[in-house]
Scaffold this active site. Structure first.
Site, mmCIF file in Angstrom:
data_model
loop_
_atom_site.group_PDB
_atom_site.id
_atom_site.type_symbol
_atom_site.label_atom_id
_atom_site.label_comp_id
_atom_site.label_asym_id
_atom_site.label_seq_id
_atom_site.Cartn_x
_atom_site.Cartn_y
_atom_site.Cartn_z
ATOM 1 N N GLU A 83 -19.440 -16.098 -12.426
ATOM 2 C CA GLU A 83 -20.020 -15.158 -11.463
ATOM 3 C C GLU A 83 -19.739 -15.595 -10.034
ATOM 4 O OE1 GLU A 83 -24.012 -13.808 -12.288
ATOM 5 O OE2 GLU A 83 -24.334 -13.283 -10.181
ATOM 6 N N LYS A 276 -33.299 -14.746 -13.742
ATOM 7 C CA LYS A 276 -31.848 -14.707 -14.015
ATOM 8 C C LYS A 276 -31.108 -15.473 -12.920
ATOM 9 C CE LYS A 276 -27.563 -12.768 -13.927
ATOM 10 N NZ LYS A 276 -26.533 -13.042 -12.928
ATOM 11 N N ASP A 292 -26.709 -26.730 -24.876
ATOM 12 C CA ASP A 292 -26.952 -25.456 -25.554
ATOM 13 C C ASP A 292 -27.692 -24.507 -24.603
ATOM 14 O OD1 ASP A 292 -27.883 -23.388 -27.137
ATOM 15 O OD2 ASP A 292 -28.391 -24.666 -28.834
ATOM 16 N N HIS A 389 -24.928 -12.571 0.258
ATOM 17 C CA HIS A 389 -24.740 -13.374 -0.939
ATOM 18 C C HIS A 389 -23.307 -13.287 -1.451
ATOM 19 C CE1 HIS A 389 -26.733 -15.799 -3.861
ATOM 20 N NE2 HIS A 389 -26.456 -15.029 -4.870
HETATM 21 C C1 MEV Z 1 -27.498 -12.167 -9.343
HETATM 22 O O1 MEV Z 1 -26.731 -12.800 -10.313
HETATM 23 C C2 MEV Z 1 -28.807 -12.872 -9.171
HETATM 24 C C3 MEV Z 1 -29.801 -12.218 -8.232
HETATM 25 O O2 MEV Z 1 -30.016 -10.856 -8.615
HETATM 26 C C4 MEV Z 1 -31.075 -13.005 -8.347
HETATM 27 C C5 MEV Z 1 -32.268 -12.386 -7.655
HETATM 28 O O3 MEV Z 1 -32.318 -11.165 -7.495
HETATM 29 O O4 MEV Z 1 -33.181 -13.185 -7.346
HETATM 30 C C6 MEV Z 1 -29.268 -12.184 -6.817
#
Ligand code: MEV
Length: 399
Positions: A83, A276, A292, A389
């Site tokens: 990513e 996530k 793992d 980001h």
């Molecule tokens: C993207 O991989 C992760 C984000 O969506 C996490 C978040 O929203 O805190 C940027």
């Protein structure tokens, strides 16, 4: 006999050839798969022994996020992720926090759980009172298996009987606690449980002998590891938050960031995305060290639900002008055993990290998780994710 009977017995080229003959693989795809086959025969042999029907490999980018200051020690953290932005975000965060004391981390506990699930239709009071004798017999019968682990500081640390007969007729669990030193311990735990389960019938006959034989349904470790847990905190005064792009007023940044954390605490839709982002960092380290990641993720999401609804895994305090941000996660991982040393790149990752013990690796992975989450939430609550980001090279291209 099915068309694919015997497929697993064929050599790699014959497997591919068979797929071509059956029209399941075109020539172009065949060449592509062949071009990604490992060149090093040692790696080829390792991969063939790891899993089944291997015909190629699937490489992912291997990156380094430098400058992580964790408990006063600097680490260059290997991260395997596909990513974009994840490594840039982790590196930015590492740099930002290194100038403000770095990540302070601690392992809260490293206990793992295994379960023997069985049905027994005898008198619950009898099995309850016989259980200490049954457990001590089980402990000694598993002695040959636990001896090596005990020498490394691990072993069985507790056994308890759980009566769940109110939920399923005759259903009990024997819940065994383990410490597994620097290994994740799945094989060790499963071997101990299976040997203990094999002895359960004779143990019950020895101490109760009422003619009821237990039916063992399954014996397996639990990937729910709330007591194998690590905590990671970053902290600075609120004025020290100045200097972030898009932040004119650090107090207002702290307020908005804090609201972002609180929203993830109360709203599962936001919490899943919040977490996530944490696992963007954790998984990348878990993958780079061939641990793992499914187990680590499953445990994290279960832990996030312990309060009765799914919730964000971080907590924040901004009292007394101090911005203190903490992540607490379960993480059952190892630095010996499994693939950690036999996969050459996993071994390389551990070497880059200074060959950490398992607890230290938990702390590094948690720091990467908090770093990624801090960068994401900083971007979300200031410039917005699209502007704040993007990976560095994208940003350059789109300027
Ligand atoms: C993207 O991989 C992760 C984000 O969506 C996490 C978040 O929203 O805190 C940027």
């Amino acid at each position: 006999m099915g068309r694919h009977t015997g497929f697993s017995k064929l050599g790699t080229s014959d497997k591919l050839q068979k797929l071509v003959e059956e029209g399941l693989l075109d020539k172009e795809t065949l060449h592509l798969l062949v071009s990604f086959q490992p060149q090093d025969p040692l790696v080829a042999s390792l991969f063939e022994h790891l899993t089944e029907n291997v015909v190629s490999t699937f490489p992912l980018p291997y990156s380094i996020a430098p400058g992580f200051l964790i408990n006063g020690r600097e680490y260059a953290v290997p991260m395997v992720t596909e990513e974009s932005s994840v490594v840039a975000a982790a590196s930015w965060s590492a740099r930002f926090w290194a100038e403000r004391g770095g990540f302070r981390t601690r392992v809260i506990s490293e206990t793992k759980i295994g379960q023997i699930h069985f049905i027994w239709l005898g008198n619950p009071d009898q099995i309850k009172s016989a259980s200490p004798a049954i457990f001590s017999r089980m402990r000694s019968s598993s002695g040959p298996l636990t001896e090596g682990m005990e020498n490394r500081g691990g072993g069985i640390t507790g056994i308890e009987l759980i009566n769940l007969t109110h939920l399923i007729e005759g259903y009990y669990q024997i819940r065994v606690s383990f410490l597994t030193a620097d290994s994740m311990g799945a094989n060790f735990i499963n071997s101990c449980l299976e040997s203990m389960a094999a002895d359960l019938g004779s143990a019950l006959n020895e101490f109760i002998n009422d003619g009821n034989n237990p039916e063992v349904i399954m014996s397996i470790l639990s990937n729910h590891t709330p007591d194998c847990r690590v905590e990671c905190t970053v902290e600075c005064t609120i004025p020290e938050l100045a200097g972030i792009r898009g932040v004119d007023d650090p107090a207002d940044f702290a307020r908005r960031f804090s609201l972002g954390v609180q929203i993830a605490k109360i709203d599962p839709y936001r919490a899943v995305t919040h977490n996530k982002g944490i696992y963007n960092g954790i998984d990348a380290v878990i993958l780079a060290t061939a641990n793992d990641f499914r187990a680590v993720e499953a445990a994290g999401h279960a832990y996030a639900s312990l309060g009765g609804h799914y919730s964000g895994l971080t907590r924040i305090s901004t009292d007394n002008n101090i911005f203190r941000y903490t992540l607490e996660v379960p993480m059952a991982i190892g630095t010996v055993g499994g693939l950690t040393k036999s996969h050459p790149l996993a071994a390389a990752s551990l070497k880059i990290l200074g060959n950490p013990h398992a607890g230290e690796l938990m702390q590094i992975a948690a720091s990467a998780g908090l770093a990624n989450n801090f960068a994401a939430l900083k971007a979300l609550t200031t410039t917005g994710i699209q502007a704040g980001h993007l990976p560095l090279h994208h940003r350059k291209q789109s300027q």
